[in-house]
Design an enzyme around this catalytic site. Structure first.
Site, PDB file in Angstrom:
ATOM      1  N   CYS A 172       0.813  -1.204   0.000  1.00 13.10           N
ATOM      2  CA  CYS A 172       0.000   0.000   0.000  1.00 13.10           C
ATOM      3  C   CYS A 172       0.849   1.257   0.000  1.00 13.10           C
ATOM      4  O   CYS A 172       0.958   1.924   1.002  1.00 13.10           O
ATOM      5  CB  CYS A 172      -0.964   0.011   1.174  1.00 13.10           C
TER       6      CYS A 172
ATOM      7  N   HIS B  47      -8.813   5.601   2.882  1.00  9.15           N
ATOM      8  CA  HIS B  47      -8.550   6.456   4.043  1.00  9.15           C
ATOM      9  C   HIS B  47      -9.671   7.460   4.287  1.00  9.15           C
ATOM     10  O   HIS B  47      -9.721   8.088   5.327  1.00  9.15           O
ATOM     11  CB  HIS B  47      -7.226   7.200   3.874  1.00  9.15           C
TER      12      HIS B  47
HETATM   13  N1  GLN Z   1      -4.529  -7.587   4.454  1.00  4.70           N
HETATM   14  C1  GLN Z   1      -4.359  -6.370   5.172  1.00  4.70           C
HETATM   15  C2  GLN Z   1      -5.688  -5.669   5.347  1.00  4.70           C
HETATM   16  O1  GLN Z   1      -6.494  -5.734   4.495  1.00  4.70           O
HETATM   17  C3  GLN Z   1      -3.393  -5.448   4.477  1.00  4.70           C
HETATM   18  C4  GLN Z   1      -3.142  -4.197   5.265  1.00  4.70           C
HETATM   19  C5  GLN Z   1      -2.021  -3.342   4.725  1.00  4.70           C
HETATM   20  O2  GLN Z   1      -1.597  -3.492   3.614  1.00  4.70           O
HETATM   21  N2  GLN Z   1      -1.538  -2.404   5.514  1.00  4.70           N
HETATM   22  O3  GLN Z   1      -5.948  -5.035   6.328  1.00  4.70           O
HETATM   23 ZN    ZN Z   2      -2.387  -1.862   2.129  1.00  8.81          ZN
END
Ligand code: GLN
Ligand code: ZN
Length: 760
Positions: free
Chosen positions: A649, A700
């Site tokens: 991410c 977000h």
């Molecule tokens: N699998 C995690 C979620 O969906 C991934 C979280 C992340 O990438 N920070 O919460």
């Molecule tokens: Zn993520």
């Protein structure tokens, strides 16, 4: 006599008092006075903790961020908050946190928060200073002077701490792409004024932090250092230029010859700089050595440090200062707060207060000889010896497994194209398959059930039943939404690292080991102390249960080894790469168990892969090599028919795209919504060969993306990546959202996929 000092103290409080005071103030539940009082109390308490030092940092306390403090001190406020007439502290929080346009339409019209980014290679995030060609500076020393007066009234031997002018400029962003260095002359006059103001208050030493010296600097920026400190030398204070976090390398000569009274260097991460620096440093300058690690939670080997330090003390005499390697901001406050931590492991650790104690022991040994502290030294040696010999730390079977690894373990049986064909035949997914990143909302009920379980008020059976009900709910919702590849929703997980760490041997957890991440946010990194072993399967029951509820493919969901490593406090007795390899073997075993249980799609999250990049680009490749090898080791033991996903991410891939491709995941899902798919350029130019799920909406914010917007984004994506290799998914997991936001957003996402399929 050796001077003992500290570079900075954690401000959040041993029990996160500052966090709670800030959040209560922001919610309007407490007054400005109450917040200011908490700040003053914390400063006083922290100064008391440091009372034994010869020089104590002042100005390191911050209500949000020390870089933002510096921006306010320099009068460099973003233009969008210039006309604010309210309280200065509120304006400061406006820059730090922003004000939503919806809620503030009537009063101030809303304001965007300052951009936030990582402070060097730490997990602390600062507010990026904003510049433009027209930026001017106007000194406002009020915050610093107030703290200084407070310190003086309490008898603190104050050493004000500032972020240096070159680092300040280097960390900022020119919004109009103008040349930041053109601002240096006016910036320096603000700094000169500031130093003169401090001198007028009777300040003798000022610590000026220039950690940018441990990064690669081109000649313009090296020149900026000379220019800056030649100008500042006219001020009537003694300057200690502090660097930390890494090696000076090419900048060693530059630092040694700056016209300042002293320099501080990180003798842990920059250990190899010390010998050459000793020869280069003019003999009127103070050399402050950072000999206690400010980045980890382990006891220092005090005898070993003394073996190395005593000859230096002999040679440098009065000119030697000692300190932690960097500000203690990056470690928790007090080990004594820990009530439940295993006593044996606890005996190996030191948090901020214990690190200051270690520093005092070293200082006494230097001043009075080792006999003066022989009990402390003996206790320290015994603790370290116990750690070295502990069977909790060393598992021969793990060592053997690591030694037996060969390249074939990280290699899939067939190349991507062949795997993809086999997976397509098995999974029978439509074009533009839809999926989510793993988590669904962590509702109040989930959190209540978990805390009741942890408190012993809910038994294991009842807790598991509650989590199963949540999983069933998320499967039902996903089926109703007609998503293609489902997830179980991660209801049973508190945190993506802690959840796995709790099930692995070699990990320990603190109660109060909080470290500030940004503003009022803290993280509590698990402590990786020993060889990593997986006693039993960690996720198979949950995923199998979820799979039993649906005929659609259910993704197994794991956290990858690199992310486990980068979000933990790690061992200092072996290279990071070795700990990472051990983690990879544990995750690999879980992947294979999932496959054996019939799971056809397995996602291994590597959200923190980029965070581990070293400060110097010249060292990136070595890191990426072992990080990618660890991921491959964890993922690539599966058969061709099993589809491996990974998720990251963030939105910078240009400079690491080759490594990302080398991971060879069948599908990668990434964050792209805010960059309008432009970040796919990196994948296009590289001709990234496998499948990609570019995030189509920002998780977000509570905003619901429209179907039309998602279709538009995916059309842009399809200009860069062939449509048959595209997936549709949100930017990241949905755990922080409400179901009421998630359902319409995902409904629009699935509708967009259907529209795109019709048009294809
Ligand atoms: N699998 C995690 C979620 O969906 C991934 C979280 C992340 O990438 N920070 O919460
Ligand atoms: Zn993520």
């Amino acid at each position: 006599m050796t001077i003992v000092h500290n570079l900075g103290f954690p401000r959040i409080g041993a029990k996160r008092e500052l966090k709670f005071a800030l959040e209560s103030y922001w919610q309007g539940a407490s007054s400005r006075e109450a917040l200011l009082a908490t700040g003053a109390e914390l400063r006083q308490r922290h100064w008391q903790h440091q009372a034994g030092l010869d020089l104590v940092p002042v100005g390191d306390f911050s209500f949000y961020d020390q870089v933002l403090d510096m921006s306010f001190t320099l009068g460099n406020l973003p233009e969008r908050v210039h006309d604010f007439h309210g309280d200065a502290l509120d304006n400061y929080f406006r820059v730090a946190r922003g004000r939503s346009v919806e809620e503030h339409a009537a009063c101030c019209g809303g304001v965007a928060a300052g951009e936030m980014t990582k402070w060097f290679d730490t997990n602390y995030h600062y507010i990026v200073p904003e510049f433009s060609a027209g930026t001017g500076f106007q000194l406002d020393a009020s915050r610093l002077l107030a703290q200084l007066a407070e310190a003086k009234a309490q008898g603190v031997k104050a050493k004000p701490v500032l972020i240096g002018p070159v680092t300040y400029l280097a960390l900022g962003k020119a919004r109009d792409d103008s040349d930041k260095l053109a601002l240096l002359p006016s910036l320096l006059s603000a700094y000169s004024q500031l130093l003169d103001t401090l001198a007028a208050q009777g300040v003798e030493w000022v610590q000026i932090d220039e950690p940018v010296l441990v990064t690669e600097l081109d000649t313009d920026w090296q020149h900026a250092f000379n220019l800056s400190y030649h100008q500042l030398k006219a001020c009537r204070v003694k300057i200690l230029v502090a660097t930390y976090f890494g090696q000076l390398q090419d900048n060693l000569y530059l630092l040694a010859n700056l016209p300042v009274a002293g320099v501080h260097v990180d003798a842990i991460n920059g250990h190899d700089d010390i010998r050459p620096l000793l020869n280069l440093l003019p003999d009127h300058k103070v050399l402050s050595l950072g000999i206690i690690n400010g980045r980890n939670i382990w006891k220092t080997d005090l005898n070993q440090v003394l073996d190395w330090l005593e000859p230096l003390a002999e040679r440098l005499g009065e000119r030697l200062w000692i300190a932690p390697s960097c500000s203690l901001l990056h470690v928790p406050v007090d080990l004594d707060s820990e009530q439940t931590l295993d006593a044996e492991i606890k005996s190996w650790l030191a948090f901020a207060l214990q690190k200051l104690d270690e520093l005092q022991v070293l200082a006494r040994a230097l001043r009075e000889g080792r006999v003066a502290v022989k009990d402390e030294l003996a206790a320290n040696a015994a603790a370290l010896a116990a750690r070295r010999a502990s069977p909790r730390v060393h598992h021969p079977a793990v060592r053997q497994a690591v030694a037996a690894i060969d390249a074939s373990l990280g290699q899939r049986n067939s190349a991507y194209a062949q795997r993809a064909a086999e997976q397509a035949a098995l999974l029978k997914l439509p074009a533009y398959p839809t999926t989510t990143i793993g988590s669904f909302p962590q509702t109040a009920e989930i959190r209540q059930a978990r805390s009741a379980f942890k408190a012993g008020q809910l038994d294991k059976g009842a807790y598991q039943a509650a989590m199963r009900a949540e999983i069933a709910r998320s499967v039902r919702e996903q089926e109703a939404l007609e998503l293609d590849v489902l997830v179980h929703g991660e209801a049973e997980r508190n945190d993506m690292v802690e959840y796995f760490g709790e099930q692995l041997d070699g990990y320990a957890f603190s109660q109060f080991g909080w470290v500030q991440s940004y503003g009022s946010r803290c993280v509590k990194p698990p402590i990786l102390f020993g060889d990593i072993q997986r006693p039993k399967a960690m996720t198979v029951e949950w995923i199998s249960y979820a799979q039993s509820l649906t005929a659609k493919p259910m993704k197994g969901m794991l956290t990858g080894p690199v992310t486990m490593l980068n979000w933990s406090f790690v061992r200092d007795d072996q290279p990071r790469s070795v700990s990472c390899t051990q983690l990879a073997l544990a995750i690999r075993a879980e992947v294979l168990d999932l496959e054996r249980a019939g799971v056809q799609v397995i996602q291994i999250d590597e959200a923190a892969l980029r965070e581990g990049l070293p400060l110097r680009q010249s060292q990136w490749q070595a890191y990426l090599d072992w990080a990618v090898a660890s991921f491959r080791l964890s993922a690539n033991g599966v058969a061709d028919r099993t589809q491996i996903h990974t998720h990251m991410c963030y939105s910078e891939f240009n400079d690491i795209i080759a490594a990302i491709a080398d991971m060879d995941a069948d599908v990668i899902t990434i964050e792209t919504a805010r960059s309008a798919m432009e970040l796919l350029d990196a994948f296009e130019h590289f001709k990234y060969p496998n499948q990609i799920g570019p995030g189509v909406y920002d998780i977000h914010t509570p905003n619901i993306p429209s179907e039309r917007h998602i279709v538009q984004l995916m059309r842009k994506a399809a200009e860069r990546v062939p449509a048959e290799r595209l997936w549709i998914n949100p930017d990241c997991g949905l755990k922080t959202r409400q179901w009421a936001e998630v359902l319409p957003a995902l409904a629009n996402m699935v509708a967009a996929a259907k529209t795109l399929r019709l048009a294809a």
